[in-house]
Design a protein around this motif. Structure first.
Motif, PDB file in Angstrom:
ATOM      1  N   ASN A   1       0.824  -1.208   0.000  1.00 54.29           N
ATOM      2  CA  ASN A   1       0.000   0.000   0.000  1.00 54.29           C
ATOM      3  C   ASN A   1       0.859   1.260   0.000  1.00 54.29           C
ATOM      4  O   ASN A   1       0.555   2.241   0.679  1.00 54.29           O
ATOM      5  CB  ASN A   1      -0.955   0.019   1.199  1.00 54.29           C
ATOM      6  CG  ASN A   1      -2.057   1.055   1.052  1.00 54.29           C
ATOM      7  OD1 ASN A   1      -2.537   1.313  -0.042  1.00 54.29           O
ATOM      8  ND2 ASN A   1      -2.447   1.653   2.166  1.00 54.29           N
TER       9      ASN A   1
ATOM     10  N   ALA B   1      -4.179  -7.074  -4.840  1.00 52.56           N
ATOM     11  CA  ALA B   1      -5.445  -6.940  -4.128  1.00 52.56           C
ATOM     12  C   ALA B   1      -5.977  -8.327  -3.820  1.00 52.56           C
ATOM     13  O   ALA B   1      -5.468  -9.337  -4.317  1.00 52.56           O
ATOM     14  CB  ALA B   1      -6.461  -6.154  -4.957  1.00 52.56           C
TER      15      ALA B   1
ATOM     16  N   ARG C   1      -1.167  -0.508  -3.056  1.00 56.24           N
ATOM     17  CA  ARG C   1      -2.311  -1.344  -2.725  1.00 56.24           C
ATOM     18  C   ARG C   1      -1.862  -2.697  -2.176  1.00 56.24           C
ATOM     19  O   ARG C   1      -0.753  -2.846  -1.679  1.00 56.24           O
ATOM     20  CB  ARG C   1      -3.258  -1.476  -3.924  1.00 56.24           C
ATOM     21  CG  ARG C   1      -3.734  -0.106  -4.422  1.00 56.24           C
ATOM     22  CD  ARG C   1      -4.720  -0.191  -5.522  1.00 56.24           C
ATOM     23  NE  ARG C   1      -5.984  -0.758  -5.072  1.00 56.24           N
ATOM     24  CZ  ARG C   1      -6.914  -0.096  -4.372  1.00 56.24           C
ATOM     25  NH1 ARG C   1      -6.716   1.154  -4.027  1.00 56.24           N
ATOM     26  NH2 ARG C   1      -8.041  -0.680  -4.041  1.00 56.24           N
TER      27      ARG C   1
ATOM     28  N   SER D   1      -9.236  -3.269   1.254  1.00 55.71           N
ATOM     29  CA  SER D   1      -8.360  -2.516   0.351  1.00 55.71           C
ATOM     30  C   SER D   1      -8.504  -1.029   0.666  1.00 55.71           C
ATOM     31  O   SER D   1      -9.510  -0.592   1.235  1.00 55.71           O
ATOM     32  CB  SER D   1      -8.715  -2.786  -1.112  1.00 55.71           C
ATOM     33  OG  SER D   1     -10.074  -2.475  -1.363  1.00 55.71           O
ATOM     34  N   PRO D   2      -7.502  -0.236   0.288  1.00 53.69           N
ATOM     35  CA  PRO D   2      -7.570   1.210   0.525  1.00 53.69           C
ATOM     36  C   PRO D   2      -8.548   1.872  -0.434  1.00 53.69           C
ATOM     37  O   PRO D   2      -9.054   1.236  -1.366  1.00 53.69           O
ATOM     38  CB  PRO D   2      -6.124   1.650   0.255  1.00 53.69           C
ATOM     39  CG  PRO D   2      -5.600   0.652  -0.711  1.00 53.69           C
ATOM     40  CD  PRO D   2      -6.245  -0.656  -0.331  1.00 53.69           C
TER      41      PRO D   2
ATOM     42  N   ALA E   1     -10.242   3.503  -3.490  1.00 49.47           N
ATOM     43  CA  ALA E   1      -9.928   3.282  -4.911  1.00 49.47           C
ATOM     44  C   ALA E   1      -9.651   4.611  -5.599  1.00 49.47           C
ATOM     45  O   ALA E   1     -10.461   5.535  -5.546  1.00 49.47           O
ATOM     46  CB  ALA E   1     -11.076   2.556  -5.586  1.00 49.47           C
TER      47      ALA E   1
ATOM     48  N   VAL F   1      -7.347   2.637 -10.394  1.00 44.01           N
ATOM     49  CA  VAL F   1      -7.866   1.384  -9.855  1.00 44.01           C
ATOM     50  C   VAL F   1      -9.231   1.082 -10.469  1.00 44.01           C
ATOM     51  O   VAL F   1      -9.496  -0.047 -10.921  1.00 44.01           O
ATOM     52  CB  VAL F   1      -7.969   1.451  -8.316  1.00 44.01           C
ATOM     53  CG1 VAL F   1      -8.596   0.173  -7.765  1.00 44.01           C
ATOM     54  CG2 VAL F   1      -6.602   1.688  -7.701  1.00 44.01           C
TER      55      VAL F   1
ATOM     56  N   TRP G   1       1.771   7.259  -6.362  1.00 42.64           N
ATOM     57  CA  TRP G   1       2.390   5.988  -5.982  1.00 42.64           C
ATOM     58  C   TRP G   1       3.911   6.015  -6.141  1.00 42.64           C
ATOM     59  O   TRP G   1       4.567   5.028  -5.829  1.00 42.64           O
ATOM     60  CB  TRP G   1       1.811   4.858  -6.835  1.00 42.64           C
ATOM     61  CG  TRP G   1       0.371   4.538  -6.541  1.00 42.64           C
ATOM     62  CD1 TRP G   1      -0.262   4.626  -5.338  1.00 42.64           C
ATOM     63  CD2 TRP G   1      -0.609   4.070  -7.482  1.00 42.64           C
ATOM     64  NE1 TRP G   1      -1.573   4.249  -5.455  1.00 42.64           N
ATOM     65  CE2 TRP G   1      -1.824   3.895  -6.763  1.00 42.64           C
ATOM     66  CE3 TRP G   1      -0.593   3.779  -8.841  1.00 42.64           C
ATOM     67  CZ2 TRP G   1      -2.995   3.436  -7.366  1.00 42.64           C
ATOM     68  CZ3 TRP G   1      -1.757   3.323  -9.451  1.00 42.64           C
ATOM     69  CH2 TRP G   1      -2.945   3.154  -8.725  1.00 42.64           C
TER      70      TRP G   1
END
Length: 581
Positions: A81, A461, A483, A501-502, A504, A508, A538
């Motif tokens: 992540n 994921a 992620r 999951s974080p 979106a 994503v 990212w």
């Protein structure tokens, strides 16, 4: 003369005990290797039933290596992540397992460490209970062996090793139980309480869920042990010392878990989603000699790795026989009562015959709505009951020695008839997708500078990006990835409820839409900039498209429209992302 004559007897007894320990532990180890043999055939190239969790625990083992060898924080990582990171105390980080296995992980990789963890979970738990039963609770070695065998290899625990071996790691629990029992002894309040506190802290880093189950169980059992005979004061004082020591050791980790970055509240699903149906108690599970997949699926809790009972009719009958033999024992009755309460708790909010057939509300379903309890998958309360069943089997096997030869034969014959159908078969595995040479040979290192990440497509994921998570783990988390599969807040700070999951981002959602439909959207300037913005967030050094990506051609066209033509390297296609992208 008497003392001199007694010394050879004591030495002989120690030798016999040592030989018995060696034989029993070897039997447990061989059975554990039999169960895990499919995984040992190629730890890096075989997948278990629940390979999402398999990939997660491989990542946790890789993190433990990083803590020991590179000084990473034990409670937080940004290797998953990236750049936000993951609160590992709020996940099942198994630090008490990953840290001791760090040298194995460093030398042989997290896949081998995972196979070791799975094997030790079964054999180690059985062996630890053998020690407690044979040394302190029963005189019959046969009874102790049978009890350890059940507790280590009962269906619920073997089923959980199909991806969740942490829930089969019960090897600290017998030592906690023994220290609680010993608190009744005079003079044990300080030393015994301190040792108990340390063991509680260790178990918290093996698995907090089972620690909660153990605390509930001992809450019932300790009442009877404490007040059935003196001295009550020393016992309660020892518990206070244990609570103080454990509180000091766990204060910071628990603060980080509940208040640190990435903390969350509740589970992403109802706690009783996988509740125990009544029919699953007497049915045979999948993966044993007498197992029937169709029946087990119909009466089970809905997931192979969440079924916690499935004892079979013979074991249920022998449990009733055992209770009849032990009924006059206050300790045995208190243990059985605790097991019954935990079994009822595992029913969740509704009483069900099968997962799909409800017959009314369950008496303890309201517990799922309480804090802390709402973090436990309901079916797992029955794992504590399963452990208690093994203790009762051992106590009954020891008690039956005082009965006639006919009754002894009937008891052990009944145990054999009950247990042989439950003999576990090797875990089913299947081949994993080959790891591209770009990652397997370390080619990625020349493309990824420090502080930059690798965007693997499909994005790591749960379910949809399991290959990316596994590749990151097999590479010891040496490069960060955005992620991943973990528990975290859904949309912080507005919504801190638990999520897999974080939140979106645009990229994503874009890639997930292509995965589901195979359609190639036409990106306009603003949408291309949104993708580039995500890559900047990212801190991506490269974007790597895996060869087995769903609708790969469609994904490739979209990535080309944003980043231009790719390079083919080591079995993958990749795009370099400039730092100013």
């Amino acid at each position: 003369m008497a003392t001199g004559a007694a010394e050879p007897v004591r030495i002989s007894a120690r030798i016999r005990d040592g030989l018995a320990d060696s034989v029993v532990l070897l039997c447990y180890l061989l059975l554990a290797l039999w169960v895990a043999r499919g995984l040992w055939g190629g730890p890096s190239s075989r997948l278990l039933y629940n390979h999402d969790d398999q990939g997660f625990f491989m990542a946790m083992l890789a993190h433990g290596e990083r803590v020991v060898f590179y000084g990473d924080s034990p409670f937080y990582t940004d290797r998953l992540n990236f750049p936000d990171g993951v609160n590992l105390m709020a996940n099942t980080s198994v630090l008490a397992i990953s840290l001791p296995l760090a040298p194995v992980t460093h030398e042989f990789g997290p896949a081998v460490s995972f196979a070791v963890m799975l094997t030790v979970a079964l054999a180690g738990t059985a062996g630890a209970w053998w020690w407690l039963l044979s040394r302190h609770l029963v005189e019959s070695r046969v009874a102790a062996f049978a009890g350890g065998l059940w507790i280590g290899f009962a269906p619920g625990f073997v089923l959980h090793t199909n991806g969740q071996p942490n829930l089969a790691c019960g090897f600290v629990v017998p030592f906690i139980v023994w220290q609680v029992i010993r608190l009744r002894e005079p003079g044990r309040r300080w030393r015994g309480g301190a040792l108990l506190g340390v063991l509680i802290a260790v178990q918290a880093f093996v698995g907090e869920e089972f620690l909660l189950l153990l605390a509930i169980t001992l809450g019932f059992v300790a009442f009877f042990f404490a007040f059935s005979r003196p001295p009550v004061r020393d016992f309660l004082a020892g518990l206070l010392v244990a609570a103080g020591v454990a509180g000091v050791l766990l204060a910071y980790p628990l603060y980080w878990q509940f208040f640190g970055p990435g903390h969350y509240s509740g589970l992403p699903f109802r706690p009783d989603l996988y509740a125990t149906p009544l029919g699953s108690i007497v049915a045979y599970p999948r993966g044993v000699l007498a197992g029937n997949d169709a029946i087990a699926k119909r009466v089970g809790g809905g997931s192979l790795t969440e079924d916690a009972t499935l004892w079979g009719p013979g074991a249920c009958l022998m449990l009733l026989v055992s209770m009849a033999l032990l009924w006059r024992s206050v300790a045995a009755r208190s243990v059985a009562l605790a097991g019954l309460v935990l079994l009822v708790m595992s029913f969740g909010s509704r009483l069900r015959i099968t997962k799909a057939t409800s017959i009314g509300p369950a008496p303890l379903g309201w517990l799922d709505r309480l804090p802390v309890f709402d973090l436990v998958s309901t079916s797992r309360y029955a794992l504590a009951t399963t452990t208690i069943v093994g203790v009762l089997f051992a106590l009954a096997g020891d008690r039956v020695r005082r009965c006639s030869r006919l009754w002894r034969g009937a008891f052990w014959g009944g145990m054999a008839v009950a247990m042989v159908p439950l003999f576990p078969l090797p875990l089913h595995t299947r081949p994993a997708p080959p790891t591209p040479a770009f990652f397997a040979d370390g080619n990625w290192r020349s493309y990824v500078p420090d502080g930059r990440s690798v965007v693997i497509v499909p994005l790591p994921a749960m379910v949809t990006g399991r290959d990316g998570m596994r590749i990151a783990a097999l590479n010891h988390l040496d490069f960060p990835v955005p992620r991943g599969y973990f528990l975290g807040p859904k949309d912080p700070p507005r919504d801190n409820s638990g999520s897999w999951s974080p939140p979106a981002r645009y990229t994503v959602l874009l890639l997930d839409g292509i995965r589901r439909t195979g359609r190639v959207p036409v990106l306009i300037g603003g949408e291309r900039q949104a993708v580039l913005s995500d890559l900047r967030y990212w801190r991506a050094a490269i974007v790597v498209l895996l060869p087995a990506a769903p609708h790969r051609a469609a994904v490739r066209r979209v990535l080309i429209s944003v980043l231009g033509p790719p390079s083919a390297v080591g079995g993958v296609e990749l795009w370099r992302v400039p730092a100013e992208a």
